[in-house]
Design a protein around this motif. Structure first.
Motif, short mmCIF file in Angstrom:
data_model
loop_
_atom_site.label_atom_id
_atom_site.label_comp_id
_atom_site.label_asym_id
_atom_site.label_seq_id
_atom_site.Cartn_x
_atom_site.Cartn_y
_atom_site.Cartn_z
N LEU A 97 10.68 61.21 52.83
CA LEU A 97 9.19 60.40 51.39
C LEU A 97 8.24 61.19 51.97
O LEU A 97 7.82 62.04 53.01
CB LEU A 97 8.57 58.90 52.72
CG LEU A 97 10.21 57.58 52.73
CD1 LEU A 97 9.34 56.88 53.68
CD2 LEU A 97 10.14 57.72 51.71
N LYS A 98 7.51 61.02 50.77
CA LYS A 98 6.22 61.90 50.73
C LYS A 98 5.08 61.32 51.51
O LYS A 98 3.90 62.08 50.89
CB LYS A 98 6.01 61.84 48.98
CG LYS A 98 7.18 62.43 47.55
CD LYS A 98 6.75 62.41 46.26
CE LYS A 98 7.30 63.24 45.61
NZ LYS A 98 6.55 62.76 44.34
N HIS A 99 5.04 60.10 52.03
CA HIS A 99 3.94 60.45 52.91
C HIS A 99 4.55 59.10 53.92
O HIS A 99 5.96 59.38 54.72
CB HIS A 99 3.31 58.94 51.81
CG HIS A 99 4.53 57.69 51.16
ND1 HIS A 99 5.03 56.38 52.31
CD2 HIS A 99 4.75 57.30 50.40
CE1 HIS A 99 6.30 56.19 51.55
NE2 HIS A 99 6.30 56.32 50.23
N GLU A 154 8.13 56.76 48.44
CA GLU A 154 7.92 57.28 47.01
C GLU A 154 8.94 58.71 47.80
O GLU A 154 8.63 59.21 49.23
CB GLU A 154 7.34 58.30 46.74
CG GLU A 154 5.80 56.97 45.74
CD GLU A 154 4.82 57.94 44.80
OE1 GLU A 154 5.31 59.14 44.36
OE2 GLU A 154 3.82 57.62 45.37
N LEU A 155 10.12 59.38 47.36
CA LEU A 155 11.47 60.16 47.68
C LEU A 155 11.08 61.42 47.53
O LEU A 155 9.99 61.17 45.75
CB LEU A 155 12.35 60.05 47.63
CG LEU A 155 13.44 58.96 48.45
CD1 LEU A 155 12.64 57.61 48.39
CD2 LEU A 155 14.61 58.78 48.32
N GLU A 156 11.34 62.01 48.13
CA GLU A 156 10.75 63.92 47.74
C GLU A 156 11.13 63.71 46.30
O GLU A 156 11.55 65.13 45.97
CB GLU A 156 11.15 64.98 48.96
CG GLU A 156 9.95 64.83 49.79
CD GLU A 156 10.02 65.90 50.59
OE1 GLU A 156 11.42 66.57 51.13
OE2 GLU A 156 8.85 66.52 51.56
N ILE A 176 4.78 56.98 61.00
CA ILE A 176 5.64 57.99 61.09
C ILE A 176 5.76 58.96 59.99
O ILE A 176 5.67 58.64 59.08
CB ILE A 176 7.15 57.55 60.94
CG1 ILE A 176 8.00 56.57 61.72
CG2 ILE A 176 8.27 59.06 61.33
CD1 ILE A 176 9.08 55.65 61.76
N PRO A 177 5.15 60.37 60.53
CA PRO A 177 4.69 61.19 59.30
C PRO A 177 6.04 62.10 58.55
O PRO A 177 7.01 62.42 58.89
CB PRO A 177 4.72 62.58 59.97
CG PRO A 177 4.70 62.11 61.47
CD PRO A 177 5.34 61.29 61.79
N LYS A 178 5.83 61.68 57.33
CA LYS A 178 6.48 61.95 55.97
C LYS A 178 8.68 61.84 56.52
O LYS A 178 8.81 62.87 56.95
CB LYS A 178 6.70 63.29 55.85
CG LYS A 178 5.28 62.96 55.29
CD LYS A 178 5.12 64.63 54.72
CE LYS A 178 3.49 64.79 53.88
NZ LYS A 178 3.35 65.69 53.40
N PRO A 179 9.09 60.52 57.44
CA PRO A 179 10.13 60.66 57.88
C PRO A 179 11.51 61.02 56.64
O PRO A 179 11.51 61.12 55.98
CB PRO A 179 10.20 59.26 58.20
CG PRO A 179 9.40 58.68 57.48
CD PRO A 179 8.47 59.85 56.64
N GLU A 180 12.28 61.44 56.74
CA GLU A 180 13.87 61.70 56.61
C GLU A 180 14.17 60.56 56.15
O GLU A 180 14.51 59.32 57.38
CB GLU A 180 14.75 62.35 57.23
CG GLU A 180 14.38 63.82 57.02
CD GLU A 180 15.71 65.11 57.45
OE1 GLU A 180 16.45 64.31 57.97
OE2 GLU A 180 15.28 66.06 58.23
#
Length: 180
Positions: free
Chosen positions: A114-116, A128-130, A148-152
């Motif tokens: 995620l971008k966020h 929003e995905l990378e 959770i910071p920018k998780p996979e």
């Protein structure tokens, strides 16, 4: 005897009217659902055409007295063999044997980040995905104790074009649909 004959004729007409109703022409899904409902289901044009074809064939089989789905299985297998490489989630891939028999099951999971940060989700939340994709939550609600910071994440396919976003395999998944 006359009332018995009249009742027999009326019963025969009633049965014929039911038979006539059972043979109504197939109405395509696009005409049965609103554009918003179609978007929520998330079927591609190819999947929608295939589903219409399968339902039309099942209706024809049922009206001819065949067991539903028996005659439709052979064309689905033939299409799977003839289809060759398929495109889904942005990357071409080979179809496995038997894929295409069940709509949506031939799609591969999408792995990205995620971008966020994520603190939770509810219907309407946009992820929003990378990789550039955007997915909106249709069903599911979760509130995390801490973000959770920018998780996979993994977006997992389900049956009939449904998709589920998985932040962690131990957490409930959110039902999502692609909006980009």
């Amino acid at each position: 005897m006359r009332p018995f004959k009249l009742a027999s004729v009326l019963l025969a007409l009633l049965l014929l009217s039911f038979a006539a109703q059972a043979r109504k022409p197939y109405v395509e899904i696009e005409r049965r659902l609103t554009p918003q409902q179609l978007q929520e289901v998330g079927l591609s044009e190819e999947q929608l055409a295939k589903l219409n074809r399968m339902l039309r064939d099942a209706d024809a089989d049922a009206s001819e007295g065949a067991a539903p789905g028996v005659a439709a299985a052979a064309p689905a297998e033939a299409e799977a063999d003839d289809a060759g490489p398929q495109v889904g989630a942005g990357a071409p891939r080979e179809r496995s044997p038997g894929a295409g028999q069940f709509i949506g099951l031939n799609d591969e999971p999408i792995k990205s980040r995620l971008k966020h940060d994520v603190a939770g989700w509810e219907p309407g939340t946009v992820f929003e995905l990378e990789n550039g994709q955007q997915w909106k939550v249709l069903k599911g609600r979760m509130s995390l104790k801490k973000p959770i910071p920018k998780p996979e994440i993994v977006v997992v396919p389900g049956v009939a074009g449904r998709w589920f976003l998985q932040v962690d395999e131990d957490m409930p998944k959110a039902r999502v649909y692609r909006i980009d």
